[in-house]
Design an enzyme around this catalytic site. Structure first.
Site, PDB file in Angstrom:
ATOM      1  N   HIS A 164      -4.824   1.237   6.433  1.00  0.00           N
ATOM      2  CA  HIS A 164      -4.983   0.445   7.655  1.00  0.00           C
ATOM      3  C   HIS A 164      -6.239   0.773   8.465  1.00  0.00           C
ATOM      4  CE1 HIS A 164      -1.005  -0.599   6.588  1.00  0.00           C
ATOM      5  NE2 HIS A 164      -0.375   0.363   7.213  1.00  0.00           N
ATOM      6  N   GLU A 191       1.628   7.273  16.837  1.00  0.00           N
ATOM      7  CA  GLU A 191       2.959   6.646  16.792  1.00  0.00           C
ATOM      8  C   GLU A 191       3.987   7.615  17.364  1.00  0.00           C
ATOM      9  OE1 GLU A 191       3.615   3.922  13.154  1.00  0.00           O
ATOM     10  OE2 GLU A 191       2.780   5.751  12.354  1.00  0.00           O
ATOM     11  N   HIS A 246      -1.034  -4.713   6.046  1.00  0.00           N
ATOM     12  CA  HIS A 246      -0.526  -5.587   7.112  1.00  0.00           C
ATOM     13  C   HIS A 246      -1.352  -5.508   8.395  1.00  0.00           C
ATOM     14  CE1 HIS A 246       1.665  -2.102   8.749  1.00  0.00           C
ATOM     15  NE2 HIS A 246       1.805  -2.783   9.859  1.00  0.00           N
ATOM     16  N   LYS A 278      -2.519  -8.656  11.496  1.00  0.00           N
ATOM     17  CA  LYS A 278      -2.227  -8.630  12.935  1.00  0.00           C
ATOM     18  C   LYS A 278      -3.185  -9.581  13.644  1.00  0.00           C
ATOM     19  CE  LYS A 278      -0.619  -3.778  13.087  1.00  0.00           C
ATOM     20  NZ  LYS A 278       0.705  -3.781  13.706  1.00  0.00           N
ATOM     21  N   LYS A 299       0.841  -1.195   0.000  1.00  0.00           N
ATOM     22  CA  LYS A 299       0.000   0.000   0.000  1.00  0.00           C
ATOM     23  C   LYS A 299       0.880   1.251   0.000  1.00  0.00           C
ATOM     24  CE  LYS A 299       1.438   1.378   3.464  1.00  0.00           C
ATOM     25  NZ  LYS A 299       1.777   2.214   4.553  1.00  0.00           N
ATOM     26  N   LYS A 350       2.527  10.892  13.397  1.00  0.00           N
ATOM     27  CA  LYS A 350       3.932  10.610  13.727  1.00  0.00           C
ATOM     28  C   LYS A 350       4.361  11.518  14.873  1.00  0.00           C
ATOM     29  CE  LYS A 350       4.752   7.815  10.206  1.00  0.00           C
ATOM     30  NZ  LYS A 350       4.679   6.381  10.476  1.00  0.00           N
ATOM     31  N   ASP A 402      -0.986   7.134   3.913  1.00  0.00           N
ATOM     32  CA  ASP A 402      -0.102   6.118   4.500  1.00  0.00           C
ATOM     33  C   ASP A 402      -0.870   5.215   5.471  1.00  0.00           C
ATOM     34  OD1 ASP A 402       2.467   4.939   5.045  1.00  0.00           O
ATOM     35  OD2 ASP A 402       2.531   6.041   6.927  1.00  0.00           O
TER      36      ASP A 402
HETATM   37  C1  BG6 Z   1       3.049   1.320   7.768  1.00  0.00           C
HETATM   38  C2  BG6 Z   1       3.192   2.794   7.559  1.00  0.00           C
HETATM   39  O1  BG6 Z   1       2.230   0.758   6.785  1.00  0.00           O
HETATM   40  O2  BG6 Z   1       2.516   1.072   9.051  1.00  0.00           O
HETATM   41  C3  BG6 Z   1       4.103   3.383   8.627  1.00  0.00           C
HETATM   42  O3  BG6 Z   1       3.739   3.068   6.263  1.00  0.00           O
HETATM   43  C4  BG6 Z   1       3.609   2.993  10.006  1.00  0.00           C
HETATM   44  O4  BG6 Z   1       4.172   4.800   8.498  1.00  0.00           O
HETATM   45  C5  BG6 Z   1       3.356   1.496  10.088  1.00  0.00           C
HETATM   46  O5  BG6 Z   1       4.589   3.384  10.941  1.00  0.00           O
HETATM   47  C6  BG6 Z   1       2.704   1.102  11.407  1.00  0.00           C
HETATM   48  O6  BG6 Z   1       2.645  -0.287  11.462  1.00  0.00           O
HETATM   49  P1  BG6 Z   1       2.730  -1.081  12.838  1.00  0.00           P
HETATM   50  O7  BG6 Z   1       2.589  -2.507  12.474  1.00  0.00           O
HETATM   51  O8  BG6 Z   1       4.056  -0.730  13.456  1.00  0.00           O
HETATM   52  O9  BG6 Z   1       1.592  -0.570  13.663  1.00  0.00           O
END
Ligand code: BG6
Length: 487
Positions: free
Chosen positions: A243, A219, A181, A185, A151, A329, A238
């Site tokens: 997600h 994050e 992804h 999870k 993605k 972020k 992103d």
């Molecule tokens: C990614 C994003 O797909 O997912 C990142 O591009 C982000 O910016 C990340 O930090 C977060 O994934 P996870 O699994 O650490 O929650």
């Protein structure tokens, strides 16, 4: 080490062509993930051909992979396992072209013996996806292959539609795995188990009982080495259109007729079709102070590093229930939660000052970390005379089950599924295109970015967005620590 159940891995030997092999995602997740899958025997026979912009040879790539494992693997890396894995790695610099790539894959296939399959992993930004697909076609690596696409899939509706069309010129739909992804999870899959394997919650999973929902993924991470990617993409593309909306799909969908790709996609896509297009007035875009000074970032950049929004699903189950989404972020904490706030009782018999309602509504909260947790909070009587009420909770923590060693990280789970040809946890072209459609008003007229201090919870206006409710994070009460003795 966890035992590998029979039949969960691919039957055929696999050659993985990892495009973007020296990039951030490959180092952080894909190489450590592939190492774990090979080491544990989930993938019985595998070789990896890395392809990247860096001018490395196979040894240079092995060194990079070893460093990536040292830095990012969440499990110990034994020397013997590493030596075996290192022998399965090869590398082709992208600029050498199709013939050299083809030769490297043929060599890997020979080493594995007959009947091999190819799994191409495109860990590249959206603007490099098509040239990678063309390279694979030119190298005649389309047969016996699956292709995992990272993605975001396109950057708006028009680019996603065009990417799908051009992709279909080369690969058939059943060969394509559009990865998100978050769906790999364990706790995301547990939403399906929680909702549809129990009779307890589904009857109250609707507008009559649920007041609002929050999907909150702050994050602490900054850009790391990803400025070039992130500057063009921003937090909405992103994280949200990918997600957070996919998680919303699992949370909000009707029961599918089977735990299979078509019925699950159909129910998720119905949710996406019922979403009201995002109104820019319901969106707060933020940028952390100092972002414009980061290397590789335009000094006048308008890219958002934070986004919060309210959205609605206009169907029988959810009409009138706001869904609040937030991610960013360099925020105060790293968390991934879904929090469901239940309606308060219509009438209270408890006297003023008893504390009922004083600590917010009852909540069901899912923590989407690998060590997943679920909490159900409610009011209960505080011990002692009179009738004073306190917020109490029932909590489940995966790390108390002794099964944490069995948890597969999201990418591991999804790579394994793709190698087995299982599309259940992958997104579809239709679903993605619909999400871009819903996003169009925001993409056409994004509100201005507001600055926020690194280490904060975003711009101040984020509180007005949820009013009269409040963000669940930061939590007023911490998750219970099972190791702490009670007083
Ligand atoms: C990614 C994003 O797909 O997912 C990142 O591009 C982000 O910016 C990340 O930090 C977060 O994934 P996870 O699994 O650490 O929650």
């Amino acid at each position: 080490m966890a035992k590998v159940p029979q039949g969960v891995g691919p039957k055929n030997p696999q050659v993985v062509v990892l495009i973007g092999a020296t990039g951030d995602l490959a180092r952080r997740r894909l190489l450590p993930g592939l190492f774990h899958l090979c080491r544990t025997g989930f993938i019985p026979a595998c070789r990896i051909v890395g392809l990247g912009l860096d001018a490395l040879d196979a040894d240079g790539f092995r060194k990079l992979a070893r460093e990536a494992l040292a830095q990012f693997s969440t499990r110990p890396v034994a020397d013997a396992d590493w030596t075996k894995f290192a022998a399965s790695l090869d590398y082709v610099p992208q600029k050498v072209g199709a013939a050299v790539l083809k030769a490297a894959v043929t060599k890997a296939e020979k080493a594995l013996g007959g009947d091999g399959r190819r799994m191409h992993y495109l860990s590249v930004p959206p603007n490099a996806a098509l040239s990678s697909v063309r390279l694979l076609a030119e190298a005649e690596l389309v047969e016996r292959a699956g292709i995992i696409m990272e993605k975001p899939f396109g950057t708006d509706l028009a680019s996603a539609v065009s990417l799908n069309a051009k992709l279909h010129d080369v690969f058939a739909e059943e060969q394509i795995f559009r990865i998100d992804h978050f769906l790999g999870k364990e706790p995301a899959q547990n939403i399906l188990a929680f909702r549809f394997a129990n009779g307890l919650f589904e009857p109250i999973w609707n507008r009559n009982f649920i007041d609002h929902v929050q999907i909150d993924v702050p994050e602490t991470l900054g850009l790391d080495r990803r400025a070039a990617y992130y500057e063009d993409i921003g937090a909405y593309r992103d994280m949200v259109v990918t997600h957070l909306f996919q998680i919303l799909g699992f949370m909000a969908m009707e029961p599918p007729t089977a735990l299979e790709p078509a019925p699950i996609s159909e129910e998720k896509n119905k949710v996406f079709r019922s979403m009201v297009p995002i109104d820019p007035r319901d969106v707060v875009r933020g940028q952390y102070a100092g972002y414009r000074e980061e290397p590789g970032v335009d000094p006048e950049s308008d890219t958002e590093t934070f986004i919060a929004l309210k959205c609605h699903i206009d169907n029988w189950r959810w009409a009138g229930v706001p869904f609040f989404l937030r991610t960013g972020k360099k925020m105060a904490e790293g968390q991934r939660i879904i929090s469901i706030a239940f309606r308060e009782p219509p009438k209270s018999m408890f006297p003023p000052g008893s504390g009922v309602g004083a600590q917010g509504p009852d909540h069901l909260t899912f923590d989407l970390a690998d060590a997943s947790k679920v909490s159900l909070s409610f009011y209960g009587k505080r011990p002692g005379p009179g009738m004073r009420l306190d917020k109490q909770s029932l909590q489940f923590a995966m790390h108390e089950t002794g099964l944490m060693g069995d948890v597969l990280e999201a990418y591991e789970r999804l790579i394994l599924d793709a190698m087995r040809g299982d599309h259940t946890l992958f997104t579809t072209a239709d679903g993605i295109e619909q999400l871009w459609r819903v996003s169009q008003p925001l993409l056409d007229a994004p509100p201005p970015v507001r600055l926020y201090a690194p280490g904060s919870w975003g711009p101040k206006s984020v509180h007005q967005l949820v009013a009269p409710h409040a963000w669940r994070l930061p939590f007023e009460r911490e998750w219970r620590d099972p190791n702490r003795a009670s007083a």
